[in-house]
Design an enzyme around this catalytic site. Structure first.
Site, PDB file in Angstrom:
ATOM      1  N   PHE A 259      43.302  77.545  22.394  1.00  0.00           N
ATOM      2  CA  PHE A 259      44.180  77.207  21.130  1.00  0.00           C
ATOM      3  C   PHE A 259      45.559  77.781  21.298  1.00  0.00           C
ATOM      4  O   PHE A 259      45.707  78.461  22.173  1.00  0.00           O
ATOM      5  CB  PHE A 259      43.592  78.208  19.880  1.00  0.00           C
ATOM      6  CG  PHE A 259      42.753  77.390  18.940  1.00  0.00           C
ATOM      7  CD1 PHE A 259      41.922  76.485  18.773  1.00  0.00           C
ATOM      8  CD2 PHE A 259      43.565  77.801  17.518  1.00  0.00           C
ATOM      9  CE1 PHE A 259      41.230  75.814  17.838  1.00  0.00           C
ATOM     10  CE2 PHE A 259      42.574  77.150  16.174  1.00  0.00           C
ATOM     11  CZ  PHE A 259      41.549  76.253  16.656  1.00  0.00           C
TER      12      PHE A 259
ATOM     13  N   GLN B 225      53.139  79.704   6.927  1.00  0.00           N
ATOM     14  CA  GLN B 225      52.767  78.803   8.410  1.00  0.00           C
ATOM     15  C   GLN B 225      52.562  77.372   7.829  1.00  0.00           C
ATOM     16  O   GLN B 225      51.642  77.240   6.804  1.00  0.00           O
ATOM     17  CB  GLN B 225      51.552  79.511   9.043  1.00  0.00           C
ATOM     18  CG  GLN B 225      51.094  78.548  10.042  1.00  0.00           C
ATOM     19  CD  GLN B 225      50.152  79.246  11.129  1.00  0.00           C
ATOM     20  OE1 GLN B 225      49.165  79.282  10.757  1.00  0.00           O
ATOM     21  NE2 GLN B 225      50.732  79.840  11.988  1.00  0.00           N
TER      22      GLN B 225
ATOM     23  N   HIS C 244      50.830  74.324   9.174  1.00  0.00           N
ATOM     24  CA  HIS C 244      49.775  74.096  10.387  1.00  0.00           C
ATOM     25  C   HIS C 244      50.300  72.616  10.913  1.00  0.00           C
ATOM     26  O   HIS C 244      50.554  71.619   9.829  1.00  0.00           O
ATOM     27  CB  HIS C 244      48.562  73.909   9.896  1.00  0.00           C
ATOM     28  CG  HIS C 244      47.446  73.839  10.987  1.00  0.00           C
ATOM     29  ND1 HIS C 244      47.422  72.693  11.706  1.00  0.00           N
ATOM     30  CD2 HIS C 244      46.418  74.597  11.199  1.00  0.00           C
ATOM     31  CE1 HIS C 244      46.227  72.816  12.428  1.00  0.00           C
ATOM     32  NE2 HIS C 244      45.719  73.970  12.103  1.00  0.00           N
TER      33      HIS C 244
ATOM     34  N   LEU D  39      43.222  69.778   6.400  1.00  0.00           N
ATOM     35  CA  LEU D  39      43.159  70.313   7.823  1.00  0.00           C
ATOM     36  C   LEU D  39      42.689  69.375   8.794  1.00  0.00           C
ATOM     37  O   LEU D  39      41.772  68.951   8.611  1.00  0.00           O
ATOM     38  CB  LEU D  39      42.534  71.740   7.795  1.00  0.00           C
ATOM     39  CG  LEU D  39      43.132  72.379   9.148  1.00  0.00           C
ATOM     40  CD1 LEU D  39      44.445  72.887   9.231  1.00  0.00           C
ATOM     41  CD2 LEU D  39      42.095  73.698   9.524  1.00  0.00           C
TER      42      LEU D  39
ATOM     43  N   GLU E 124      43.061  72.695  14.902  1.00  0.00           N
ATOM     44  CA  GLU E 124      43.871  72.937  16.075  1.00  0.00           C
ATOM     45  C   GLU E 124      42.660  72.537  17.109  1.00  0.00           C
ATOM     46  O   GLU E 124      43.190  72.217  18.179  1.00  0.00           O
ATOM     47  CB  GLU E 124      44.312  74.261  16.131  1.00  0.00           C
ATOM     48  CG  GLU E 124      45.481  74.513  17.265  1.00  0.00           C
ATOM     49  CD  GLU E 124      46.256  75.691  17.051  1.00  0.00           C
ATOM     50  OE1 GLU E 124      46.463  76.109  15.763  1.00  0.00           O
ATOM     51  OE2 GLU E 124      46.338  76.370  18.118  1.00  0.00           O
TER      52      GLU E 124
ATOM     53  N   ARG F 126      51.946  77.220  16.708  1.00  0.00           N
ATOM     54  CA  ARG F 126      51.970  76.445  15.316  1.00  0.00           C
ATOM     55  C   ARG F 126      53.609  76.034  14.869  1.00  0.00           C
ATOM     56  O   ARG F 126      53.864  74.974  14.498  1.00  0.00           O
ATOM     57  CB  ARG F 126      51.126  76.915  14.350  1.00  0.00           C
ATOM     58  CG  ARG F 126      49.734  76.537  14.457  1.00  0.00           C
ATOM     59  CD  ARG F 126      48.746  77.249  13.473  1.00  0.00           C
ATOM     60  NE  ARG F 126      47.307  76.969  13.992  1.00  0.00           N
ATOM     61  CZ  ARG F 126      46.477  77.444  13.175  1.00  0.00           C
ATOM     62  NH1 ARG F 126      46.487  78.177  12.126  1.00  0.00           N
ATOM     63  NH2 ARG F 126      45.061  77.136  13.557  1.00  0.00           N
TER      64      ARG F 126
ATOM     65  N   HIS G  97      49.619  76.203   5.447  1.00  0.00           N
ATOM     66  CA  HIS G  97      48.245  76.309   5.797  1.00  0.00           C
ATOM     67  C   HIS G  97      48.018  78.086   5.562  1.00  0.00           C
ATOM     68  O   HIS G  97      46.692  78.421   5.196  1.00  0.00           O
ATOM     69  CB  HIS G  97      47.986  76.179   7.077  1.00  0.00           C
ATOM     70  CG  HIS G  97      46.413  76.495   7.722  1.00  0.00           C
ATOM     71  ND1 HIS G  97      45.486  76.180   7.232  1.00  0.00           N
ATOM     72  CD2 HIS G  97      46.269  77.308   8.765  1.00  0.00           C
ATOM     73  CE1 HIS G  97      44.424  76.563   8.054  1.00  0.00           C
ATOM     74  NE2 HIS G  97      44.825  77.250   8.849  1.00  0.00           N
TER      75      HIS G  97
ATOM     76  N   ARG H  78      51.365  83.177  12.785  1.00  0.00           N
ATOM     77  CA  ARG H  78      50.062  83.589  13.246  1.00  0.00           C
ATOM     78  C   ARG H  78      49.617  82.500  14.487  1.00  0.00           C
ATOM     79  O   ARG H  78      49.898  81.339  14.295  1.00  0.00           O
ATOM     80  CB  ARG H  78      49.069  83.666  12.027  1.00  0.00           C
ATOM     81  CG  ARG H  78      47.422  83.938  12.378  1.00  0.00           C
ATOM     82  CD  ARG H  78      46.673  83.739  11.418  1.00  0.00           C
ATOM     83  NE  ARG H  78      46.575  82.742  10.463  1.00  0.00           N
ATOM     84  CZ  ARG H  78      45.978  81.634  10.774  1.00  0.00           C
ATOM     85  NH1 ARG H  78      44.945  81.635  11.784  1.00  0.00           N
ATOM     86  NH2 ARG H  78      45.664  80.743  10.024  1.00  0.00           N
TER      87      ARG H  78
HETATM   88  O1  FUM Z   1      42.982  74.591  13.106  1.00  0.00           O
HETATM   89  C1  FUM Z   1      42.208  75.487  12.861  1.00  0.00           C
HETATM   90  O2  FUM Z   1      40.897  75.288  13.069  1.00  0.00           O
HETATM   91  C2  FUM Z   1      42.419  76.633  11.876  1.00  0.00           C
HETATM   92  C3  FUM Z   1      42.357  77.672  12.617  1.00  0.00           C
HETATM   93  C4  FUM Z   1      42.934  78.797  11.891  1.00  0.00           C
HETATM   94  O3  FUM Z   1      43.874  78.443  10.897  1.00  0.00           O
HETATM   95  O4  FUM Z   1      42.949  80.040  12.352  1.00  0.00           O
END
Ligand code: FUM
Length: 606
Positions: A121, A234, A236, A250, A253, A314, A379, A414
């Site tokens: 990630f 944030q 996303h 969403l 990620e 992000r 997000h 984050r």
């Molecule tokens: O993108 C996502 O699966 C989100 C994960 C998160 O916000 O921690």
């Protein structure tokens, strides 16, 4: 005075997402009576929107991982504005919390030799995200819910808390109403844990669902707690942009973690040119190197190749997508293209089942055949209620907070996957902190009838006046936040935003609604708007007060990160009479042994 029902518990937990459920489980395990209050039905929590995984340094896939590296990645991702102690506890305790979830029945994806599988990630140096396909949050809620129900936790569903009650300076109760019929309810208690999540509904494009109206932040602020670092919101990078009805939903990620590639309308893989100088060496330098990383990931092989540029943090990816659009290289509906269709279609369906169905059913796009159109969506908020790291206690005795509504843990940005781990680490700690506190209180603190009367009057007022429609007011708030305090910010815009919000406050105080209290979402929104206003004002004022760019706070007029004063202070807002006061308070100082982690070269186990 209107009728109300009364319940009494040692601890009341408000919010039944991951943090609330974990807190309630802990209170119950401590032998105390706990009431879990949720605005929705149990199980319908925004936690499910953390799809791609829970971050914990188990080192199952990359044996070099350890809590120190997780701590360092988290602090670096937050641009060092994190509360170091929270980040340390989080990195150290996340593996135990994941193993606990497994013991309680969570069915994680597995490595070939049967251990919990971990994926990459953004911003995480190693493959660290324990996951269940792209439904990790859902599995976590299912597991915690089962555990909580078996432990005999009392749950109050579809119930909104509108006021925290105090005996002197200490918490003594919470007042609210049930959403289906509007009947009022008083909870007598010694301690309250707020775990209500975020504020996304103050923006128009958000991954957040209807519950995310800043309830905990608003309640805590009214009760005398302070909110820190609210400027850090944030976006996303990847939400759906089309069709309009699902804009903001969403796109995990996890798609990029599995090798998804971002391209602009010219077909350019643009993320290569947006990597910040300081982290450039952590990422692949060429498409070939990125491809090698993906191949090694797919086949579970070792490789020296560095991770693809799409796995930058992000804040950085969201800004890049925004700029690509602004400069005319966006996709037809204002996003960019995210493509994983070059991979084997069965693998894509197995790793990303929800994404496959989401795009097929909502956008008529087969992600195994072609790219998705994606763009930034609000997000998460890094800022929130200030808490003491070890106990999760706010500055109001008896008031605790955990999860997204608490601030400090994530600094200015984050890392993905760190919220699920935050929820269980600090949910548990808040439950423990509240239990310890409740045990120290002898007898039930008292509750004033006049406070209850005021709470009822406030709830009834929208029926008894002429005023603005709450939906119009919410829309207006969205447009102010979008226009003046969005992804990129500038002094004069934020000043305009603050002034417009100040005007809007009058409308929020005068919203009106018709009909009765049963099944009346307009009436619910009237109360929600007050909490949303607290968040909107706190974000705008905090953002205006920070003359630098850091993490998710990007200023066009101050594009650089300041290494002086602004790297050493949190922004803090609190209620003073009818005014929101703002100050900058010193960050807790990190001990030397942790500082060393940022100075040394990589160690074998770092
Ligand atoms: O993108 C996502 O699966 C989100 C994960 C998160 O916000 O921690």
């Amino acid at each position: 005075m209107a009728n109300y029902e009364t319940h009494e518990h040692d601890v009341i937990v408000v919010g039944a997402g991951g943090a609330g459920l974990r807190a309630a489980i802990e209170v119950s395990a401590q032998g105390l009576s706990v009431g879990l209050v949720c605005k929705s039905l149990l199980g319908k929590a925004h936690t499910v929107m953390a799809e791609g995984g829970i971050a914990a340094a188990l080192a199952n896939v990359d044996p070099q991982d350890g809590w120190q590296t997780h701590f360092r990645d988290t602090m670096r991702g937050g641009k060092m504005l994190n509360n170091w102690r929270m980040a340390q506890l989080h990195a150290q305790e996340a593996p135990d919390r994941v193993r606990e979830l497994e013991r309680w029945g969570a069915v994680f994806d597995r490595t070939k030799d049967g251990r919990i599988l971990q994926r990459a990630f953004g911003g995480h140096k190693w493959k660290r995200l324990c996951h269940v396909g792209d439904r990790t949050g859902l599995e976590m809620i299912r597991t915690l819910q089962d555990q909580g129900v078996h432990q005999g936790i009392t749950v109050y569903m579809e119930c909104t808390i509108s006021k925290l009650l105090k005996d002197g300076d200490k918490i003594s109760g919470a007042f609210g109403y049930f959403r289906e019929d509007g009947r009022y309810v008083l909870f007598k208690t010694k301690a309250v844990v707020l775990a209500t999540g975020g504020v996304g509904k103050i923006y128009s494009v958000t991954s957040n669902s209807w519950e995310y109206t800043s309830d905990g932040q608003g309640l805590a602020y009214e009760a005398g707690a302070d909110l820190i670092d609210m400027e850090f919101v944030q976006f996303h990078p990847t939400g759906m942009v089309w069709p309009p009805g699902v804009r903001g939903l969403l796109v995990t990620e996890g798609v990029r973690g599995e090798g998804g590639i971002l391209r602009n309308s010219k077909g350019e893989r643009f993320m290569f040119k947006y990597l910040p100088e300081a982290t450039k060496n952590d990422y692949a330098a060429t498409e070939e190197e990125a491809k090698e990383w993906v191949e090694a990931t797919i086949h579970g092989k070792k490789s020296e190749a560095r991770r693809p540029p799409e796995l930058s943090t992000r804040d950085n990816v969201a800004r890049a997508i925004y700029i690509e659009n602004k400069e005319g290289r966006g996709s037809p509906h204002g996003g960019v293209f995210l493509d994983i269709s070059y991979q084997d279609s069965e693998r894509v369906k197995k790793k990303l089942p929800s994404m496959y169905h989401q795009f097929k059913e909502l956008a008529d796009v087969d992600i195994t055949e072609g790219p998705m159109e994606v763009g930034p969506t609000c997000h998460y908020i890094m800022g929130g209620i200030r808490v003491e790291a070890d106990s999760a206690q706010t500055r109001v005795p008896g008031l605790f907070a955990a999860g997204e509504c608490a601030g400090g843990m994530h600094g200015s940005n984050r890392l993905g996957g760190n919220s699920l781990s935050d929820l269980v680490v600090f949910g548990r700690r808040a439950g423990l902190g509240a239990s310890t506190y409740a045990k120290s209180v002898s007898g039930q603190p008292s509750i004033n009838d006049s406070d209850i009367n005021l709470a009822i009057e406030e709830l009834e007022a929208p029926f008894n006046r002429e005023g603005k429609n709450p939906y119009d007011v919410a829309k207006h708030m969205n447009s102010i936040m979008d226009a003046y305090v969005g992804i990129f910010r500038e002094q004069k815009d934020m000043e305009t935003g603050v002034a417009k919000l100040e005007e809007l406050k009058k409308d929020v105080a005068n919203v009106a609604v018709k009909g009765g209290k049963a099944y009346n979402p307009g009436w619910h929104l009237c109360r929600d708007l007050k909490n949303m206003m607290v968040a909107a004002e706190a974000i705008a004022r905090s953002a205006l007060s920070r003359p630098e760019s850091r993490g998710a706070h990007s200023r066009l007029d101050f594009p650089d990160t300041d290494n002086g004063k602004w790297s050493t202070v949190n922004t803090s807002v609190y209620k003073d009479g009818d005014e929101m006061k703002l100050e900058h308070t010193p960050l807790p100082v990190m001990p030397d042994e942790l500082k060393e982690l940022f100075e040394e070269k990589e160690k074998a186990h770092a």
